[in-house]
Design a protein around this motif. Structure first.
Motif, short mmCIF file in Angstrom:
data_model
loop_
_atom_site.label_atom_id
_atom_site.label_comp_id
_atom_site.label_asym_id
_atom_site.label_seq_id
_atom_site.Cartn_x
_atom_site.Cartn_y
_atom_site.Cartn_z
N ARG A 1 2.90 19.12 4.05
CA ARG A 1 3.14 19.79 5.34
C ARG A 1 2.17 19.29 6.40
NH1 ARG A 1 1.91 24.88 5.07
NH2 ARG A 1 1.33 24.97 2.89
N GLN A 2 0.90 19.09 6.03
CA GLN A 2 -0.09 18.62 6.99
C GLN A 2 0.28 17.24 7.50
OE1 GLN A 2 -2.71 15.98 6.04
NE2 GLN A 2 -2.99 15.91 8.24
N LEU A 3 0.66 16.34 6.61
CA LEU A 3 1.01 14.98 7.02
C LEU A 3 2.32 14.95 7.81
CD1 LEU A 3 -0.20 13.05 3.90
CD2 LEU A 3 -0.95 12.64 6.26
N GLN A 4 3.28 15.76 7.44
CA GLN A 4 4.53 15.83 8.21
C GLN A 4 4.23 16.31 9.63
OE1 GLN A 4 7.51 14.78 7.72
NE2 GLN A 4 7.88 14.74 5.54
N ARG A 5 3.42 17.34 9.75
CA ARG A 5 3.08 17.92 11.05
C ARG A 5 2.26 16.94 11.90
NH1 ARG A 5 -0.04 21.86 9.31
NH2 ARG A 5 -1.90 20.62 9.66
N ASP A 6 1.24 16.35 11.31
CA ASP A 6 0.29 15.55 12.08
C ASP A 6 0.66 14.07 12.20
OD1 ASP A 6 -1.07 17.92 12.22
OD2 ASP A 6 -2.71 17.31 10.90
N ALA A 7 1.40 13.54 11.24
CA ALA A 7 1.68 12.09 11.25
C ALA A 7 3.17 11.77 11.11
CB ALA A 7 0.89 11.41 10.12
N GLY A 8 4.01 12.77 10.92
CA GLY A 8 5.44 12.53 10.82
C GLY A 8 5.86 11.78 9.56
N MET A 9 5.11 11.99 8.48
CA MET A 9 5.46 11.31 7.23
C MET A 9 5.11 12.20 6.04
SD MET A 9 2.45 8.50 6.57
CE MET A 9 1.73 8.29 8.20
N PRO A 10 5.86 12.05 4.95
CA PRO A 10 5.51 12.80 3.74
C PRO A 10 4.27 12.19 3.06
CG PRO A 10 7.46 11.46 3.36
CD PRO A 10 7.10 11.30 4.80
N HIS A 11 3.70 12.98 2.19
CA HIS A 11 2.49 12.57 1.48
C HIS A 11 2.69 11.27 0.71
CE1 HIS A 11 -0.92 13.64 -1.50
NE2 HIS A 11 -1.43 13.11 -0.43
N VAL A 12 3.84 11.08 0.09
CA VAL A 12 4.08 9.86 -0.69
C VAL A 12 4.03 8.63 0.23
CG1 VAL A 12 6.63 9.91 -0.63
CG2 VAL A 12 5.44 8.84 -2.55
N TYR A 13 4.54 8.72 1.45
CA TYR A 13 4.50 7.59 2.38
C TYR A 13 3.06 7.28 2.78
CZ TYR A 13 9.59 7.98 3.09
OH TYR A 13 10.95 8.02 2.93
N TYR A 14 2.28 8.32 3.02
CA TYR A 14 0.87 8.14 3.34
C TYR A 14 0.17 7.39 2.21
CZ TYR A 14 -3.96 9.26 4.57
OH TYR A 14 -5.30 9.18 4.89
N GLY A 15 0.47 7.79 0.97
CA GLY A 15 -0.12 7.11 -0.18
C GLY A 15 0.24 5.64 -0.24
N LEU A 16 1.48 5.30 0.10
CA LEU A 16 1.88 3.89 0.13
C LEU A 16 1.12 3.13 1.20
CD1 LEU A 16 5.75 4.36 -0.29
CD2 LEU A 16 4.12 3.56 -2.03
N LEU A 17 0.96 3.73 2.38
CA LEU A 17 0.19 3.06 3.43
C LEU A 17 -1.26 2.85 3.01
CD1 LEU A 17 1.52 4.84 6.68
CD2 LEU A 17 2.27 2.67 5.67
N VAL A 18 -1.84 3.83 2.34
CA VAL A 18 -3.22 3.70 1.86
C VAL A 18 -3.31 2.55 0.86
CG1 VAL A 18 -5.02 4.80 0.45
CG2 VAL A 18 -3.91 6.08 2.29
N GLN A 19 -2.38 2.49 -0.09
CA GLN A 19 -2.40 1.41 -1.08
C GLN A 19 -2.32 0.04 -0.40
OE1 GLN A 19 0.59 3.51 -3.93
NE2 GLN A 19 -0.35 1.81 -5.02
N LEU A 20 -1.42 -0.08 0.57
CA LEU A 20 -1.29 -1.36 1.27
C LEU A 20 -2.55 -1.68 2.08
CD1 LEU A 20 2.42 -1.12 2.43
CD2 LEU A 20 1.48 -2.68 0.70
N SER A 21 -3.16 -0.67 2.67
CA SER A 21 -4.36 -0.92 3.47
C SER A 21 -5.52 -1.43 2.63
CB SER A 21 -4.79 0.35 4.22
OG SER A 21 -5.41 1.28 3.35
N GLN A 22 -5.52 -1.08 1.35
CA GLN A 22 -6.61 -1.48 0.46
C GLN A 22 -6.31 -2.76 -0.31
OE1 GLN A 22 -6.98 2.16 -1.79
NE2 GLN A 22 -8.30 3.09 -0.25
#
Length: 170
Positions: free
Chosen positions: A39-60
């Motif tokens: 809910r926090q990521l949907q509200r603040d970044a417009g993405m589900p938690h799983v998408y955030y995790g994918l972006l983190v993996q790619l960033s690293q």
């Protein structure tokens, strides 16, 4: 009821009342935590938690790129679910796909500069949500113990790639 058996003919080792209490508390807490973070990521970044995790993996990853099969494996999701997620991230301009130079059949997912910017902007709110939901409620010794418990659980559950029913092989 939760069962664990030592063999096909063995009697089930039912959970004790305390184990059942801990198991249910664990399930309840992890479900609430995942929902809170989603809910926090949907509200603040417009993405589900799983998408955030994918972006983190790619960033690293080196050069902010990973083979799609490795990304699915690391995220513990099916290739189909990953493909859908990457398509949505591509539509937002946060990720792009490119052919893998070492394998004509493979593809890499690449975090774009825009995707990296979105990740940088959403990270402070996400870490605040994690801290508020989890670490602010624990003392230093509890944090250490929880880390050790989670490490032991993960170690015992780590699948072998030869297992036939792994999500990233589907």
């Amino acid at each position: 009821m939760t069962m664990a058996s030592n063999g096909a003919d063995a009697e089930p080792r039912w959970l004790t009342d305390e184990e059942q209490r801990v198991w249910r508390a664990y399930l309840h807490a992890t479900t609430l935590l995942e929902d809170h973070l989603d809910r926090q990521l949907q509200r603040d970044a417009g993405m589900p938690h799983v998408y955030y995790g994918l972006l983190v993996q790619l960033s690293q990853a080196p050069r902010r790129r990973m083979r799609m099969t490795e990304l699915a494996k690391d995220a513990k999701i099916t290739r189909s679910r990953l493909s859908h997620a990457i398509a949505r991230l591509e539509k937002n301009g946060w990720v792009r796909r490119e052919d893998c130079p070492s394998d004509r059949r493979g593809q890499n997912a690449v975090l774009t500069d825009e995707g990296f910017r979105v990740l940088e902007e959403s990270a402070p709110g996400h870490v605040a949500a994690v801290r508020q939901a989890m670490f602010d409620r624990l003392g230093p010794e509890q944090v250490r113990q929880l880390g050790e418990i989670m490490r032991l659980m993960a170690e015992g559950l780590q699948p072998c790639d030869r297992d036939a029913d792994l999500p990233w092989l589907r």
